[in-house]
Design a protein around this motif. Structure first.
Motif, PDB file in Angstrom:
ATOM      1  N   TYR A 203      -0.222   5.760  -4.067  1.00 37.70           N
ATOM      2  CA  TYR A 203       0.184   4.759  -5.048  1.00 37.70           C
ATOM      3  C   TYR A 203      -0.144   5.171  -6.482  1.00 37.70           C
ATOM      4  O   TYR A 203       0.487   4.697  -7.432  1.00 37.70           O
ATOM      5  N   ALA A 204      -1.124   6.061  -6.643  1.00 38.36           N
ATOM      6  CA  ALA A 204      -1.510   6.509  -7.986  1.00 38.36           C
ATOM      7  C   ALA A 204      -0.602   7.624  -8.501  1.00 38.36           C
ATOM      8  O   ALA A 204      -0.504   7.836  -9.718  1.00 38.36           O
TER       9      ALA A 204
ATOM     10  N   GLY B  31       3.288  10.821  -1.989  1.00 42.97           N
ATOM     11  CA  GLY B  31       3.723  10.384  -3.303  1.00 42.97           C
ATOM     12  C   GLY B  31       3.997  11.523  -4.274  1.00 42.97           C
ATOM     13  O   GLY B  31       4.330  11.288  -5.436  1.00 42.97           O
TER      14      GLY B  31
ATOM     15  N   GLU C 190       7.627  -1.087  -5.347  1.00 45.98           N
ATOM     16  CA  GLU C 190       6.330  -1.694  -5.630  1.00 45.98           C
ATOM     17  C   GLU C 190       5.421  -1.577  -4.408  1.00 45.98           C
ATOM     18  O   GLU C 190       4.251  -1.192  -4.533  1.00 45.98           O
TER      19      GLU C 190
ATOM     20  N   ASN D  76       0.268   0.435  -8.956  1.00 44.97           N
ATOM     21  CA  ASN D  76       0.147   1.857  -9.287  1.00 44.97           C
ATOM     22  C   ASN D  76      -1.002   2.091 -10.258  1.00 44.97           C
ATOM     23  O   ASN D  76      -1.810   3.016 -10.085  1.00 44.97           O
TER      24      ASN D  76
ATOM     25  N   LEU E 260       6.622   1.847 -13.207  1.00 46.01           N
ATOM     26  CA  LEU E 260       5.229   1.670 -12.793  1.00 46.01           C
ATOM     27  C   LEU E 260       4.910   0.190 -12.627  1.00 46.01           C
ATOM     28  O   LEU E 260       5.215  -0.623 -13.497  1.00 46.01           O
TER      29      LEU E 260
ATOM     30  N   TYR F 134      10.114   6.902 -13.265  1.00 46.53           N
ATOM     31  CA  TYR F 134       9.277   5.976 -12.499  1.00 46.53           C
ATOM     32  C   TYR F 134       9.183   4.613 -13.175  1.00 46.53           C
ATOM     33  O   TYR F 134       8.942   4.522 -14.378  1.00 46.53           O
TER      34      TYR F 134
ATOM     35  N   SER G  12      11.667   3.771  -7.266  1.00 45.04           N
ATOM     36  CA  SER G  12      10.301   3.255  -7.331  1.00 45.04           C
ATOM     37  C   SER G  12      10.212   1.981  -6.500  1.00 45.04           C
ATOM     38  O   SER G  12      10.985   1.035  -6.736  1.00 45.04           O
TER      39      SER G  12
END
Length: 372
Positions: free
Chosen positions: A361-362, A204, A244, A323, A319, A317, A242
């Motif tokens: 994912y973060a 990521g 999901e 995330n 979000l 991004y 991005s």
């Protein structure tokens, strides 16, 4: 076919209109390609009845592709496939920033890289939906070990990035050819899509490799132009994708964990093909394509330019609740369904690898926080 003596890009460029029909005939005659279709479309019949299905599939493809005699017609077929795929594997595909672009201008789109096939496909889809021409796509030759893969990619406006150089001289020659081809395409009015670094960002961590930017400049250096002036003329546009949900997240984490434990990771023979298919058909939830603003003020060095590109990508991004949940952020409270989906994803990997999945994912949340 055109040889390299009359066409310096013959071995890397996509097919032209007059080459399309011959390439399609080679594809239909490629038994490995036909077997792959049977395997993925009719998995329960592939073993025992594959020999019976083979002529049927060939007959079907000959009829379906009989009138494909130009790159534009191939692109329309791809668009029809994309429409079906998006309907089945996403809940929404959105786009932003395209108002900053001119349909009559060719751009060099530099994108973060999360999925082998879907990243450029979704950029193309977004452009096509807004009446823009589709892009030529940079693809590494490590993904083209099969003849049929090469045919498919070159039919779909992909050009080859040679990565298997045997020495510094060959590497320099390959990069110089690539740099010249990118400039040649833009001068022809053909936009380019290329990833910000070699390979997907499996952790990521979307960061531009300055070596990519130095490769772009090789042709400019040959022409005697300054770095900033030459790169400015390439009309660079950062792009951020991005997803999901990443259909390949479990595989990425497995590879990262294996490298941590053993120092390397050896891919299986068909692993890249399986990854491409999983990325295409796997559920992605919501997807957003954010086009940045064309870079007008180019610095004199690659490192500073890479940081500028990163800034626009991180700002782009979209979000999602998952995330924020992975980042432990209180900015958005996830609902019970998101928590359940996240826990299911965590449980799909080993306890030791869960920290890698969480970081993946973060990362978008942390990158945006870094900007502010």
């Amino acid at each position: 076919m055109t040889d390299v003596q009359t066409d310096p890009f013959a071995d890397i460029r996509p097919y032209q209109d007059n080459e399309v029909q011959a390439a399609i005939l080679r594809l239909i005659a490629d038994q490995e390609f036909i077997d792959a279709i049977i395997h993925y479309r009719f998995p329960h019949l592939a073993g025992s009845f594959g020999w019976m299905l083979s002529p049927v599939v060939k007959f079907f493809l000959k009829r379906k592709w009989a009138k494909l005699n130009s790159v534009a017609k191939v692109q329309l077929q791809v668009a029809a496939f994309m429409e079906q795929m998006i309907a089945k594997s996403t809940t929404e595909v959105s786009c932003s920033g395209i108002e900053h672009l001119d349909p009559k201008q060719a751009y060099l789109f530099i994108s973060n890289h999360r999925d082998i096939a879907m990243d450029p496909a979704l950029v193309n889809w977004s452009l096509h939906q807004q009446g823009f021409a589709t892009v030529r796509i940079a693809i590494g030759d490590n993904l083209l070990r099969k003849a049929c893969a090469t045919e498919l990619m070159k039919l779909n406006k992909s050009f080859i990035v040679k990565r298997g150089a045997k020495g510094p001289r060959e590497m320099l020659k390959n990069l110089s050819q690539l740099s010249a081809y990118i400039k040649h395409s833009l001068e022809e009015g053909q936009s380019i899509w290329i990833a910000q670094k070699e390979g997907r960002a499996k952790d990521g961590n979307d960061e531009t490799d300055p070596a990519i930017l130095k490769m772009f400049y090789m042709e400019g250096k040959k022409r005697g132009e300054p770095f900033s002036a030459y790169l400015a003329n390439l009309k660079i546009v950062p792009v951020c994708l991005s997803y999901e949900f990443d259909p390949c997240d479990k595989d990425k984490v497995h590879e990262l964990w294996h490298k941590q434990q053993h120092g390397n990771y050896q891919k299986g023979e068909f692993e890249d093909i399986d990854t491409i298919i999983k990325g295409i058909v796997g559920f992605k939830g919501r997807v957003h394509v954010a086009f940045g603003k064309p870079l007008s003020s180019i610095p004199d060095d690659a490192d500073t330019l890479a940081a500028q590109i990163d800034q626009q990508i991180w700002q782009g991004y979209r979000l999602f609740p998952i995330n924020y949940l992975a980042a432990g952020s209180t900015e958005q409270q996830p609902d019970s369904k998101t928590q359940e989906l996240w826990q299911t994803r965590l449980n799909s990997v080993s306890p030791e690898a869960q920290v890698l999945l969480t970081k993946m994912y973060a990362a978008p949340v942390e990158k945006q926080h870094k900007l502010t």
